[in-house]
Design a protein around this motif. Structure first.
Motif, PDB file in Angstrom:
ATOM      1  N   GLY A  17       0.792  -1.222   0.000  1.00  0.00           N
ATOM      2  CA  GLY A  17       0.000   0.000   0.000  1.00  0.00           C
ATOM      3  C   GLY A  17       0.823   1.270   0.000  1.00  0.00           C
ATOM      4  O   GLY A  17       0.313   2.344   0.341  1.00  0.00           O
ATOM      5  N   GLY A  18       2.098   1.189  -0.390  1.00  0.00           N
ATOM      6  CA  GLY A  18       2.921   2.396  -0.429  1.00  0.00           C
ATOM      7  C   GLY A  18       4.371   2.080  -0.751  1.00  0.00           C
ATOM      8  O   GLY A  18       4.824   0.938  -0.642  1.00  0.00           O
ATOM      9  N   PHE A  19       5.120   3.112  -1.141  1.00  0.00           N
ATOM     10  CA  PHE A  19       6.510   2.937  -1.559  1.00  0.00           C
ATOM     11  C   PHE A  19       7.451   2.739  -0.369  1.00  0.00           C
ATOM     12  O   PHE A  19       8.412   1.974  -0.443  1.00  0.00           O
ATOM     13  CB  PHE A  19       6.957   4.158  -2.383  1.00  0.00           C
ATOM     14  N   GLU A  20       7.178   3.437   0.725  1.00  0.00           N
ATOM     15  CA  GLU A  20       8.080   3.343   1.877  1.00  0.00           C
ATOM     16  C   GLU A  20       8.065   1.944   2.479  1.00  0.00           C
ATOM     17  O   GLU A  20       9.122   1.344   2.725  1.00  0.00           O
ATOM     18  CB  GLU A  20       7.692   4.383   2.931  1.00  0.00           C
ATOM     19  N   ARG A  21       6.871   1.407   2.703  1.00  0.00           N
ATOM     20  CA  ARG A  21       6.766   0.055   3.262  1.00  0.00           C
ATOM     21  C   ARG A  21       7.293  -0.974   2.284  1.00  0.00           C
ATOM     22  O   ARG A  21       7.914  -1.971   2.685  1.00  0.00           O
ATOM     23  CB  ARG A  21       5.322  -0.246   3.636  1.00  0.00           C
ATOM     24  N   ALA A  22       7.068  -0.763   0.989  1.00  0.00           N
ATOM     25  CA  ALA A  22       7.606  -1.682  -0.016  1.00  0.00           C
ATOM     26  C   ALA A  22       9.128  -1.680   0.019  1.00  0.00           C
ATOM     27  O   ALA A  22       9.771  -2.728  -0.119  1.00  0.00           O
ATOM     28  CB  ALA A  22       7.108  -1.293  -1.403  1.00  0.00           C
ATOM     29  N   GLY A  23       9.717  -0.496   0.218  1.00  0.00           N
ATOM     30  CA  GLY A  23      11.166  -0.416   0.322  1.00  0.00           C
ATOM     31  C   GLY A  23      11.697  -1.201   1.501  1.00  0.00           C
ATOM     32  O   GLY A  23      12.736  -1.869   1.409  1.00  0.00           O
ATOM     33  N   ASP A  24      10.986  -1.149   2.635  1.00  0.00           N
ATOM     34  CA  ASP A  24      11.393  -1.924   3.810  1.00  0.00           C
ATOM     35  C   ASP A  24      11.394  -3.419   3.505  1.00  0.00           C
ATOM     36  O   ASP A  24      12.298  -4.151   3.916  1.00  0.00           O
ATOM     37  CB  ASP A  24      10.458  -1.640   4.985  1.00  0.00           C
ATOM     38  N   VAL A  25      10.362  -3.878   2.784  1.00  0.00           N
ATOM     39  CA  VAL A  25      10.254  -5.295   2.446  1.00  0.00           C
ATOM     40  C   VAL A  25      11.348  -5.705   1.466  1.00  0.00           C
ATOM     41  O   VAL A  25      11.950  -6.787   1.585  1.00  0.00           O
ATOM     42  CB  VAL A  25       8.858  -5.600   1.861  1.00  0.00           C
ATOM     43  N   LEU A  26      11.618  -4.860   0.484  1.00  0.00           N
ATOM     44  CA  LEU A  26      12.584  -5.186  -0.565  1.00  0.00           C
ATOM     45  C   LEU A  26      14.025  -4.886  -0.164  1.00  0.00           C
ATOM     46  O   LEU A  26      14.959  -5.271  -0.877  1.00  0.00           O
ATOM     47  CB  LEU A  26      12.243  -4.392  -1.836  1.00  0.00           C
ATOM     48  N   GLY A  27      14.209  -4.176   0.959  1.00  0.00           N
ATOM     49  CA  GLY A  27      15.546  -3.795   1.349  1.00  0.00           C
ATOM     50  C   GLY A  27      16.110  -2.682   0.486  1.00  0.00           C
ATOM     51  O   GLY A  27      17.322  -2.606   0.245  1.00  0.00           O
ATOM     52  N   LEU A  28      15.232  -1.809  -0.015  1.00  0.00           N
ATOM     53  CA  LEU A  28      15.614  -0.707  -0.883  1.00  0.00           C
ATOM     54  C   LEU A  28      15.125   0.610  -0.289  1.00  0.00           C
ATOM     55  O   LEU A  28      14.244   0.619   0.574  1.00  0.00           O
ATOM     56  CB  LEU A  28      15.007  -0.878  -2.283  1.00  0.00           C
ATOM     57  N   SER A  29      15.701   1.700  -0.773  1.00  0.00           N
ATOM     58  CA  SER A  29      15.188   3.001  -0.369  1.00  0.00           C
ATOM     59  C   SER A  29      13.875   3.278  -1.096  1.00  0.00           C
ATOM     60  O   SER A  29      13.567   2.658  -2.128  1.00  0.00           O
ATOM     61  CB  SER A  29      16.190   4.102  -0.717  1.00  0.00           C
ATOM     62  N   GLN A  30      13.090   4.190  -0.552  1.00  0.00           N
ATOM     63  CA  GLN A  30      11.840   4.568  -1.207  1.00  0.00           C
ATOM     64  C   GLN A  30      12.111   5.096  -2.613  1.00  0.00           C
ATOM     65  O   GLN A  30      11.374   4.805  -3.555  1.00  0.00           O
ATOM     66  CB  GLN A  30      11.116   5.624  -0.372  1.00  0.00           C
ATOM     67  N   SER A  31      13.201   5.848  -2.767  1.00  0.00           N
ATOM     68  CA  SER A  31      13.564   6.391  -4.071  1.00  0.00           C
ATOM     69  C   SER A  31      13.886   5.286  -5.067  1.00  0.00           C
ATOM     70  O   SER A  31      13.493   5.352  -6.241  1.00  0.00           O
ATOM     71  CB  SER A  31      14.765   7.327  -3.921  1.00  0.00           C
ATOM     72  N   ALA A  32      14.580   4.239  -4.601  1.00  0.00           N
ATOM     73  CA  ALA A  32      14.934   3.130  -5.496  1.00  0.00           C
ATOM     74  C   ALA A  32      13.689   2.383  -5.967  1.00  0.00           C
ATOM     75  O   ALA A  32      13.593   1.975  -7.132  1.00  0.00           O
ATOM     76  CB  ALA A  32      15.890   2.181  -4.786  1.00  0.00           C
ATOM     77  N   VAL A  33      12.724   2.217  -5.051  1.00  0.00           N
ATOM     78  CA  VAL A  33      11.469   1.560  -5.444  1.00  0.00           C
ATOM     79  C   VAL A  33      10.748   2.411  -6.485  1.00  0.00           C
ATOM     80  O   VAL A  33      10.250   1.897  -7.491  1.00  0.00           O
ATOM     81  CB  VAL A  33      10.571   1.327  -4.208  1.00  0.00           C
ATOM     82  N   SER A  34      10.699   3.731  -6.254  1.00  0.00           N
ATOM     83  CA  SER A  34      10.046   4.633  -7.202  1.00  0.00           C
ATOM     84  C   SER A  34      10.720   4.560  -8.572  1.00  0.00           C
ATOM     85  O   SER A  34      10.033   4.583  -9.609  1.00  0.00           O
ATOM     86  CB  SER A  34      10.093   6.076  -6.682  1.00  0.00           C
ATOM     87  N   GLN A  35      12.037   4.438  -8.590  1.00  0.00           N
ATOM     88  CA  GLN A  35      12.746   4.368  -9.862  1.00  0.00           C
ATOM     89  C   GLN A  35      12.438   3.087 -10.607  1.00  0.00           C
ATOM     90  O   GLN A  35      12.358   3.075 -11.833  1.00  0.00           O
ATOM     91  CB  GLN A  35      14.249   4.511  -9.624  1.00  0.00           C
ATOM     92  N   ARG A  36      12.250   1.984  -9.862  1.00  0.00           N
ATOM     93  CA  ARG A  36      11.882   0.725 -10.525  1.00  0.00           C
ATOM     94  C   ARG A  36      10.488   0.819 -11.149  1.00  0.00           C
ATOM     95  O   ARG A  36      10.264   0.323 -12.253  1.00  0.00           O
ATOM     96  CB  ARG A  36      11.945  -0.430  -9.528  1.00  0.00           C
ATOM     97  N   ILE A  37       9.570   1.450 -10.444  1.00  0.00           N
ATOM     98  CA  ILE A  37       8.234   1.628 -11.003  1.00  0.00           C
ATOM     99  C   ILE A  37       8.295   2.542 -12.225  1.00  0.00           C
ATOM    100  O   ILE A  37       7.653   2.278 -13.255  1.00  0.00           O
ATOM    101  CB  ILE A  37       7.275   2.207  -9.940  1.00  0.00           C
ATOM    102  N   LYS A  38       9.087   3.597 -12.133  1.00  0.00           N
ATOM    103  CA  LYS A  38       9.227   4.518 -13.257  1.00  0.00           C
ATOM    104  C   LYS A  38       9.836   3.809 -14.458  1.00  0.00           C
ATOM    105  O   LYS A  38       9.406   4.005 -15.603  1.00  0.00           O
ATOM    106  CB  LYS A  38      10.091   5.711 -12.855  1.00  0.00           C
TER     107      LYS A  38
END
Length: 287
Positions: A17-38
Motif C-alpha cells: 500500500g505504499g513505496f516506503e513500506r515496499a522499500g522496507d520489504v525489498l531492502g531498498l530506499s523509497q527512491s529506489a522503489v520509485s525508480q523501478r516503477i518509473k
C-alpha cells in the motif's frame, strides 16, 4: 522481455500500500522503489499505478500483477522438477472472508502448508466483493459468493454457510418482545461487519423491512460475536462459529423462521500451476 525485478517491485508496492513500506520489504530506499516503477512505466509507455485519490494499479498494472502471480506459481513447479534452482517457500496471496478464516479455513489448509511449506498472505475481504481482488491481479485466488468465474479463471463450489440473526435473550426481550416487527427493526441496534456487508440488509428484506435501521460497524468476526454476547446489538452470524453459544442459550434468534444461506466458491487462475491445483483438492468439498 519483462524485467521481473520491476514486476516484483510493483507487486510489493501494491501489497504494502505504499513505496516506503515496499522499500522496507525489498531492502531498498523509497527512491529506489520509485525508480523501478518509473522504469517499468517507461518500458510500457504507460502508467502502472494511480497515486490519487489512493494508490492502485491501472488496468495495465492489473494485467502485469496477474501475470506475475501466475509466473511465481509456475516457477515454484519448476523448482520442484529442477532441485538445483534456488528453493524458496512459496507464498500464496489469497482473498478470504473473515467468517471462513475463523471457522473452517485453518483445518482445511493445515496439511498442505505443513507438507509443502506454503506461506499464506491472507487478505480479509467480504465474500460479496472478494472476486475484485482476483480480477485486479492482487491475489492468486479468492473465496467469494459469486458462482460466475472471470475470464481466464476457474470456479469450484465449496459449500454453504448458514447465518442466523442472533442476540442475547435479554436483548431480544428488550427490543423484540413482539417478534421481528417494523418497530423493532427501527429501534434495535444491529451489528454490521463493514460497508460492503449486505447480510443484514438481505435478512431485513427477507422479513419485509426495507427502511433505515441503527447499526454498529465491527470489521472483526471475533469482535462481532463479543458485541452480541455483551448485549450491544444483534447480527447475522455463521452457525459454524456460534453453534455452541446457540446450544447453550447464550445467543438466540430474533427471527427463528428466518436465516440466510451463503454459498462459497473458490476462484483461481487456470494457469496458476500445480500448487494451486493441490490446494484446490484440499478445499473441495469442505462442507
Amino acid at each position: 522481455m519483462l524485467d521481473y525485478k520491476l514486476l516484483h517491485a510493483l507487486a510489493t508496492v501494491v501489497e504494502c500500500g505504499g513505496f516506503e513500506r515496499a522499500g522496507d520489504v525489498l531492502g531498498l530506499s523509497q527512491s529506489a522503489v520509485s525508480q523501478r516503477i518509473k522504469a517499468l512505466e517507461i518500458r510500457l509507455g504507460q502508467p502502472v499505478l494511480v497515486r490519487h485519490p489512493h494508490l492502485a494499479p491501472t488496468s495495465a498494472g492489473q494485467r502485469l500483477l496477474t501475470h506475475y502471480q501466475q509466473v511465481q506459481l509456475l516457477e515454484r513447479d519448476l523448482r520442484g522438477s529442477l532441485p538445483t534452482l534456488d528453493d524458496q517457500s512459496p507464498r500464496l496471496r489469497i482473498a478470504i472472508n473473515a467468517d471462513s478464516l475463523v471457522t473452517w479455513w485453518a483445518e482445511a489448509v493445515a496439511a498442505i502448508c505443513q507438507e509443502e511449506g506454503v506461506l499464506l498472505d491472507l487478505v480479509i475481504e467480504d465474500q460479496d466483493v472478494g472476486l475484485k481482488r482476483l480480477r485486479d491481479g492482487d491475489v492468486a485466488a479468492c473465496l467469494c459468493a459469486t458462482p460466475q468465474p472471470i475470464a481466464g479463471a476457474r470456479c469450484v463450489a465449496l459449500g454453504e454457510m448458514h447465518y442466523h440473526p442472533l442476540a442475547t435473550p435479554a436483548y431480544i426481550q428488550r427490543y423484540f418482545p413482539q417478534g421481528p416487527t417494523v418497530e423493532s427493526f427501527q429501534r434495535a441496534p444491529a451489528i454490521v461487519f463493514g460497508p460492503h456487508d449486505q447480510l443484514q440488509h438481505r435478512f431485513l428484506a427477507q422479513c419485509g423491512f426495507h427502511g433505515h435501521f441503527p447499526y454498529h460497524l465491527c470489521p472483526s468476526s471475533e469482535g462481532f460475536v463479543r458485541l452480541a454476547t455483551a448485549g450491544i446489538g444483534y447480527g447475522m452470524m455463521p452457525q459454524l462459529q456460534v453453534g455452541e453459544l446457540m446450544a447453550s442459550g447464550q445467543l438466540a434468534s430474533v427471527a427463528p423462521q428466518h436465516f440466510l444461506t451463503v454459498p462459497l466458491y473458490w476462484h483461481f487462475w487456470r494457469h496458476s500451476g500445480q500448487l494451486i491445483q493441490r490446494l484446490t483438492q484440499h478445499l473441495s468439498p469442505i462442507f
